[in-house]
Scaffold this motif. Structure first.
Motif, PDB file in Angstrom:
ATOM      1  N   ARG A  77      73.927  17.017  11.616  1.00 31.09           N
ATOM      2  CA  ARG A  77      72.788  16.905  12.167  1.00 31.09           C
ATOM      3  C   ARG A  77      72.486  18.160  12.975  1.00 31.09           C
ATOM      4  NH1 ARG A  77      68.409  17.692  12.782  1.00 31.09           N
ATOM      5  NH2 ARG A  77      66.989  16.839  13.678  1.00 31.09           N
ATOM      6  N   ILE A  78      73.355  18.640  13.660  1.00 25.80           N
ATOM      7  CA  ILE A  78      73.357  20.140  14.364  1.00 25.80           C
ATOM      8  C   ILE A  78      73.127  21.226  13.370  1.00 25.80           C
ATOM      9  CG2 ILE A  78      74.576  21.791  15.614  1.00 25.80           C
ATOM     10  CD1 ILE A  78      75.998  19.385  17.049  1.00 25.80           C
ATOM     11  N   LEU A 106      68.763  23.431  19.631  1.00 25.54           N
ATOM     12  CA  LEU A 106      69.323  21.976  19.977  1.00 25.54           C
ATOM     13  C   LEU A 106      68.764  21.436  21.284  1.00 25.54           C
ATOM     14  CD1 LEU A 106      73.001  22.978  19.127  1.00 25.54           C
ATOM     15  CD2 LEU A 106      71.314  22.246  17.541  1.00 25.54           C
ATOM     16  N   CYS A 155      69.504  21.226  12.029  1.00 26.82           N
ATOM     17  CA  CYS A 155      68.713  21.626  12.861  1.00 26.82           C
ATOM     18  C   CYS A 155      68.563  23.080  12.964  1.00 26.82           C
ATOM     19  CB  CYS A 155      69.087  21.081  14.392  1.00 26.82           C
ATOM     20  SG  CYS A 155      67.934  21.716  15.727  1.00 26.82           S
ATOM     21  N   VAL A 198      73.890  11.962  17.061  1.00 27.24           N
ATOM     22  CA  VAL A 198      74.164  13.436  16.690  1.00 27.24           C
ATOM     23  C   VAL A 198      75.385  13.524  16.110  1.00 27.24           C
ATOM     24  CG1 VAL A 198      74.205  15.806  17.856  1.00 27.24           C
ATOM     25  CG2 VAL A 198      72.533  14.125  18.683  1.00 27.24           C
ATOM     26  N   LEU A 244      69.108  17.504  20.990  1.00 26.53           N
ATOM     27  CA  LEU A 244      70.197  17.139  20.267  1.00 26.53           C
ATOM     28  C   LEU A 244      71.199  17.377  21.392  1.00 26.53           C
ATOM     29  CD1 LEU A 244      70.169  18.555  16.657  1.00 26.53           C
ATOM     30  CD2 LEU A 244      69.478  16.307  17.361  1.00 26.53           C
ATOM     31  N   LEU A 296      77.128  13.839  23.452  1.00 22.43           N
ATOM     32  CA  LEU A 296      75.865  14.107  22.851  1.00 22.43           C
ATOM     33  C   LEU A 296      74.918  12.766  22.602  1.00 22.43           C
ATOM     34  CD1 LEU A 296      76.679  16.978  20.339  1.00 22.43           C
ATOM     35  CD2 LEU A 296      75.889  17.244  22.501  1.00 22.43           C
TER      36      LEU A 296
END
Length: 309
Positions: A224-225, A127, A228, A220, A132, A216
């Motif tokens: 999306r996290i 991250l 990733c 984000v 992110l 964040l």
């Protein structure tokens, strides 16, 4: 392959588990008999006669062991925390980035990650690398480990009922020795709060990190996290990202699910209404958090895992 491996500190929790994992392997394993374990001359001779030494020792003893090595061809895996952020030592988390496995493969000195940092870094590093998660985000990290994390003496005391608790929170002086390691390898610019605990089960870790989406970067999201993390560990043999979907929400975590293995699972839970995300990791503190990781690094160093992590 006929590498001779010397395990210094073979009677601790990590050393004993390491021997179990290597039993019947292609490696020649050497340990000292009981009457020679504290004999400096015997240890020095064994450390200088092996191909790879694995140190399963307290920090001070690990430093002493490294100082005893005079043979330049001897390579070292240190399972203590003595060299986790030391110059010249390669961090033994092959999944850290795409090149880390090859760095381990060619290293003469490898420092095995801590059990808690393995989980925290695996969650955070992708991250911060992707932008992110701001490096100065005020993180609070919580983790519960099985009581074997107290070491052999602590585990035996717990099993004997001496002061055993169903849950024992510690590290409240906020000076836990794993924090600099997390900072360094997760690429953080602000020291995280880290609150660990021991549970009344023998082994296994669950670690969680809460995030507020409003803090964040714009755009984000929990999804999306998750994307990733899933992209970062796609194809990794020992790190698995749990699916994230309304049909399979992460609603509970069993810290013992990976016991006996070298695997670790990561998950992302998100409440879009409240704008909150919880990152989680589960691993065996004696597996991916200690002896399992040492075996994985050993195989990289011996050439058995190249070029695939």
């Amino acid at each position: 392959m006929n590498h001779q491996i010397f395990i210094d500190g073979d009677q601790g929790t990590t050393g004993l588990d390491l021997q179990n994992r290597l039993r019947g392997s292609e490696f020649r394993i050497h340990t000292l008999p009981a009457h020679e374990r504290k004999n400096a001359a015997a240890r020095r001779a064994a450390l200088n006669a092996c191909d790879i030494a694995i140190l399963c020792l307290p920090d001070a003893a690990a430093r002493d062991a490294v100082a005893m090595i005079e043979n330049p061809s001897v390579r070292v895996i240190d399972a203590s925390s003595a060299h986790r952020t030391s110059p010249g030592w390669v961090y033994g988390l092959p999944e850290l980035d795409a090149q880390q496995g090859e760095r381990i493969a060619s290293a003469s000195r490898v420092t095995n990650p801590g059990c808690y940092p393995t989980a925290a870094v695996a969650l955070l590093r992708p991250l911060t690398d992707a932008g992110l998660l701001p490096a100065d985000y005020p993180l609070a990290i919580h983790a519960v480990s099985g009581y074997s994390g107290m070491g052999r003496a602590g585990a035996q005391a717990h099993e004997a009922g001496a002061g055993a608790h169903s849950l024992q929170v510690y590290g409240l002086a906020l000076e836990h020795k794993h924090v600099p390691e997390i900072e360094t390898y997760a690429r953080l610019a602000a020291r995280p709060i880290f609150v660990p605990a021991y549970g009344s089960y023998r082994q296994g870790i669950v670690l969680t990190i809460g995030l507020h989406l409003r803090m964040l970067p714009s755009g984000v999201s929990g999804l999306r996290i998750h994307e990733c993390l899933a992209e970062r560990y796609r194809g990794a043999a020992h790190v698995h990202v749990r699916p994230m979907s309304p049909a399979e929400p992460v609603i509970e975590l069993d810290p013992q699910v990976h016991n006996g293995s070298n695997d670790m699972s990561l998950a992302v839970a998100c409440n879009e209404r409240t704008g909150q995300v919880v990152l989680s990791a589960v691993l065996d503190n004696l597996g991916k958090g200690a002896a399992g990781a040492a075996v994985q690094n050993l195989r990289w160093m011996a050439g058995a895992l190249r070029p695939t992590p």
